[in-house]
Scaffold this motif. Structure first.
Motif, mmCIF file in Angstrom:
data_model
loop_
_atom_site.group_PDB
_atom_site.id
_atom_site.type_symbol
_atom_site.label_atom_id
_atom_site.label_comp_id
_atom_site.label_asym_id
_atom_site.label_seq_id
_atom_site.Cartn_x
_atom_site.Cartn_y
_atom_site.Cartn_z
ATOM 1 N N VAL A 150 3.945 2.206 -5.452
ATOM 2 C CA VAL A 150 3.097 3.224 -6.066
ATOM 3 C C VAL A 150 2.913 4.408 -5.114
ATOM 4 C CG1 VAL A 150 0.739 3.725 -6.837
ATOM 5 C CG2 VAL A 150 1.888 1.642 -7.605
ATOM 6 N N ILE A 151 2.586 4.113 -3.871
ATOM 7 C CA ILE A 151 2.385 5.175 -2.882
ATOM 8 C C ILE A 151 3.644 6.012 -2.715
ATOM 9 C CG2 ILE A 151 1.917 5.632 -0.445
ATOM 10 C CD1 ILE A 151 0.141 3.084 -0.486
ATOM 11 N N LYS A 152 4.787 5.342 -2.608
ATOM 12 C CA LYS A 152 6.061 6.043 -2.433
ATOM 13 C C LYS A 152 6.372 6.935 -3.625
ATOM 14 C CE LYS A 152 10.994 5.158 -1.563
ATOM 15 N NZ LYS A 152 12.022 4.105 -1.371
ATOM 16 N N THR A 153 6.142 6.435 -4.831
ATOM 17 C CA THR A 153 6.432 7.205 -6.045
ATOM 18 C C THR A 153 5.577 8.460 -6.113
ATOM 19 O OG1 THR A 153 7.066 5.215 -7.269
ATOM 20 C CG2 THR A 153 6.443 7.146 -8.570
ATOM 21 N N PHE A 154 4.283 8.316 -5.839
ATOM 22 C CA PHE A 154 3.390 9.470 -5.907
ATOM 23 C C PHE A 154 3.700 10.495 -4.817
ATOM 24 C CE2 PHE A 154 -0.157 6.804 -8.065
ATOM 25 C CZ PHE A 154 0.421 7.045 -9.312
ATOM 26 N N GLU A 155 3.939 10.021 -3.620
ATOM 27 C CA GLU A 155 4.220 10.952 -2.516
ATOM 28 C C GLU A 155 5.538 11.693 -2.731
ATOM 29 O OE1 GLU A 155 3.871 8.666 1.063
ATOM 30 O OE2 GLU A 155 1.685 8.945 1.159
ATOM 31 N N ALA A 156 6.535 10.996 -3.287
ATOM 32 C CA ALA A 156 7.823 11.645 -3.569
ATOM 33 C C ALA A 156 7.673 12.756 -4.599
ATOM 34 C CB ALA A 156 8.837 10.615 -4.050
ATOM 35 N N ALA A 157 6.696 12.592 -5.489
ATOM 36 C CA ALA A 157 6.449 13.604 -6.521
ATOM 37 C C ALA A 157 5.563 14.732 -6.015
ATOM 38 C CB ALA A 157 5.797 12.957 -7.737
ATOM 39 N N GLY A 158 5.127 14.655 -4.742
ATOM 40 C CA GLY A 158 4.250 15.684 -4.206
ATOM 41 C C GLY A 158 2.820 15.544 -4.660
ATOM 42 N N SER A 159 2.460 14.325 -5.105
ATOM 43 C CA SER A 159 1.120 14.077 -5.621
ATOM 44 C C SER A 159 0.597 12.775 -5.014
ATOM 45 C CB SER A 159 1.175 13.959 -7.156
ATOM 46 O OG SER A 159 -0.109 13.820 -7.697
ATOM 47 N N PRO A 160 0.105 12.806 -3.767
ATOM 48 C CA PRO A 160 -0.300 11.580 -3.090
ATOM 49 C C PRO A 160 -1.463 10.883 -3.795
ATOM 50 C CG PRO A 160 -1.019 13.502 -1.853
ATOM 51 C CD PRO A 160 -0.123 13.993 -2.933
ATOM 52 N N PRO A 161 -1.569 9.559 -3.657
ATOM 53 C CA PRO A 161 -2.664 8.825 -4.302
ATOM 54 C C PRO A 161 -4.024 9.359 -3.871
ATOM 55 C CG PRO A 161 -1.041 7.307 -3.396
ATOM 56 C CD PRO A 161 -0.678 8.669 -2.896
ATOM 57 N N ALA A 162 -4.980 9.334 -4.789
ATOM 58 C CA ALA A 162 -6.351 9.774 -4.503
ATOM 59 C C ALA A 162 -7.312 8.747 -5.089
ATOM 60 C CB ALA A 162 -6.599 11.159 -5.078
ATOM 61 N N TYR A 163 -7.103 7.469 -4.691
ATOM 62 C CA TYR A 163 -7.835 6.353 -5.291
ATOM 63 C C TYR A 163 -9.328 6.385 -4.982
ATOM 64 C CZ TYR A 163 -9.544 1.561 -5.822
ATOM 65 O OH TYR A 163 -10.274 0.451 -6.151
ATOM 66 N N GLN A 164 -10.123 6.122 -6.016
ATOM 67 C CA GLN A 164 -11.549 5.854 -5.875
ATOM 68 C C GLN A 164 -11.891 4.655 -6.758
ATOM 69 O OE1 GLN A 164 -13.556 9.494 -7.016
ATOM 70 N NE2 GLN A 164 -13.584 10.270 -4.920
ATOM 71 N N ASP A 165 -12.657 3.722 -6.229
ATOM 72 C CA ASP A 165 -13.111 2.583 -7.025
ATOM 73 C C ASP A 165 -14.235 3.050 -7.962
ATOM 74 O OD1 ASP A 165 -13.287 -0.021 -7.969
ATOM 75 O OD2 ASP A 165 -14.577 -0.702 -6.333
ATOM 76 N N GLN A 166 -14.708 2.133 -8.793
ATOM 77 C CA GLN A 166 -15.587 2.493 -9.898
ATOM 78 C C GLN A 166 -16.826 3.285 -9.491
ATOM 79 O OE1 GLN A 166 -17.503 -0.767 -12.119
ATOM 80 N NE2 GLN A 166 -16.851 0.275 -13.970
ATOM 81 N N ALA A 167 -17.571 2.828 -8.502
ATOM 82 C CA ALA A 167 -18.817 3.503 -8.140
ATOM 83 C C ALA A 167 -18.558 4.930 -7.648
ATOM 84 C CB ALA A 167 -19.557 2.695 -7.075
#
Length: 333
Positions: free
Chosen positions: A292-309
């Motif tokens: 997942v990280i590799k796919t997003f970074e390759a697209a120029g859109s790095p992960p920006a994960y936040q959990d529910q709260a």
């Protein structure tokens, strides 16, 4: 009490009470064994846009974690995503139908009220689960366009009010709000051409049907790298790694022009706590997946994960800002 005593006492209950008891037992069983069948990620836009980019790698990772297929369904009926959003709002709160959508989720009901329409859904019908991506929007034009800088674009727009067409994913969708924010700050009038999603709007930009588009870096990067598009400005608070030479609107003299296209996972309100816990745990693992990280970074859109709260707090604050922007912009077509 043993099983025999339990069944005898249950049989002695009135029929209505027996039904309630059966539902309770069935619900507890469902929560304990979820998922027992396919899970659907509804994306309320066509394939190829920011929500679709967010949904597919995560669905593939979550499928491995939960042991059940996670199917991405593009339910693009136009209206800036309202059709797909409303479909999930009406779905059973059992964890099997979920929504991967954009910040327009909060904007569209307010836009309906602005025009005196009954909203197709309300934000209160959803529960935030996790944020997946959060990118500043970029202003893109065809590489063949005469504008080399944002100043060139603004000067031309002032000379030809209402004649430069720009695309969007629909009225009051994310791409529309971003462009109208900019237009209001620059004192220009552009021609709005709505499409059924970001991907058709991008296709229109590449074909020359429209001459400008606000879009996410991950959607634009390949086209810019191939020399098909040019980017003029960044709606973010600072420059981004995938486009380090691209100035922000703030740098260019527009301090109030700031907008982000984020994508997040939502469920219909009322999903059982046990199911939500499994889903949150699964999302946490999925967002740490190297694929997942590799796919997003390759697209120029790095992960920006936040959990529910954390995502809930972010969503509420961002929604308030965008709703205020909609009210300021007023009625536009």
């Amino acid at each position: 009490m043993d099983r025999r005593d339990f069944l005898m006492r249950a049989a002695a209950l009135p029929l209505a009470a027996q039904g309630s008891l059966a539902a309770l037992v069935s619900g507890a069983h469902a929560q304990g064994t979820w998922p027992e069948r396919n899970i659907t990620f509804v994306v309320p836009f066509p394939a190829g846009g920011q929500a679709d980019l967010a949904a597919r790698p995560v669905a593939a990772a979550l499928e491995k974690i939960l042991g059940r297929p996670v199917v991405v369904e593009n339910r693009a009926g136009g209206a800036g995503g309202a059709v797909g959003n409303a479909a999930v709002a009406r779905a059973a709160p059992d964890g099997y139908t979920q929504l991967v959508t954009l910040s327009s989720l909060a904007v569209l009901p307010e836009a309906d009220r602005l025009f005196g329409r009954t909203p197709a859904y309300e934000v209160s019908q959803f529960t935030p689960v996790a944020r997946i991506l959060a990118d500043p929007t970029l202003l893109a034009v065809p590489a063949s366009a005469p504008w080399k800088t944002l100043k060139d674009f603004v000067e031309d727009a002032k000379a030809r009010p209402g004649q430069i067409p720009y695309g969007s994913s629909g009225p009051y969708g994310t791409l529309h709000i971003a462009m109208e924010m900019f237009a209001a700050a620059a004192g220009i009038k552009l021609l709005h051409v709505p499409f059924r999603g970001a991907a058709p709007a991008l296709t229109a930009l590449l074909s020359g049907t429209v001459q400008a588009l606000a879009s996410a870096p991950g959607v634009l990067k390949a086209q810019v790298d191939d020399g098909k598009l040019r980017v003029l400005a960044n709606w973010g608070a600072e420059r981004i790694p995938s486009f380090p030479d691209l100035p922000t609107f703030k740098e260019l003299g527009y301090p109030d022009v700031e907008f982000y296209i984020w994508a997040g996972l939502f469920t219909p309100k009322g999903v059982p706590d046990a199911v939500m816990t499994k889903l949150r745990d699964g999302m946490r693992q999925a967002m740490k997946s190297p694929e997942v990280i590799k796919t997003f970074e390759a697209a120029g859109s790095p992960p920006a994960y936040q959990d529910q709260a954390e995502f809930t707090r972010f969503f509420e604050a961002d929604s308030a800002r965008l709703i205020a922007a909609v009210k300021k912009i007023g009625k536009v077509e």
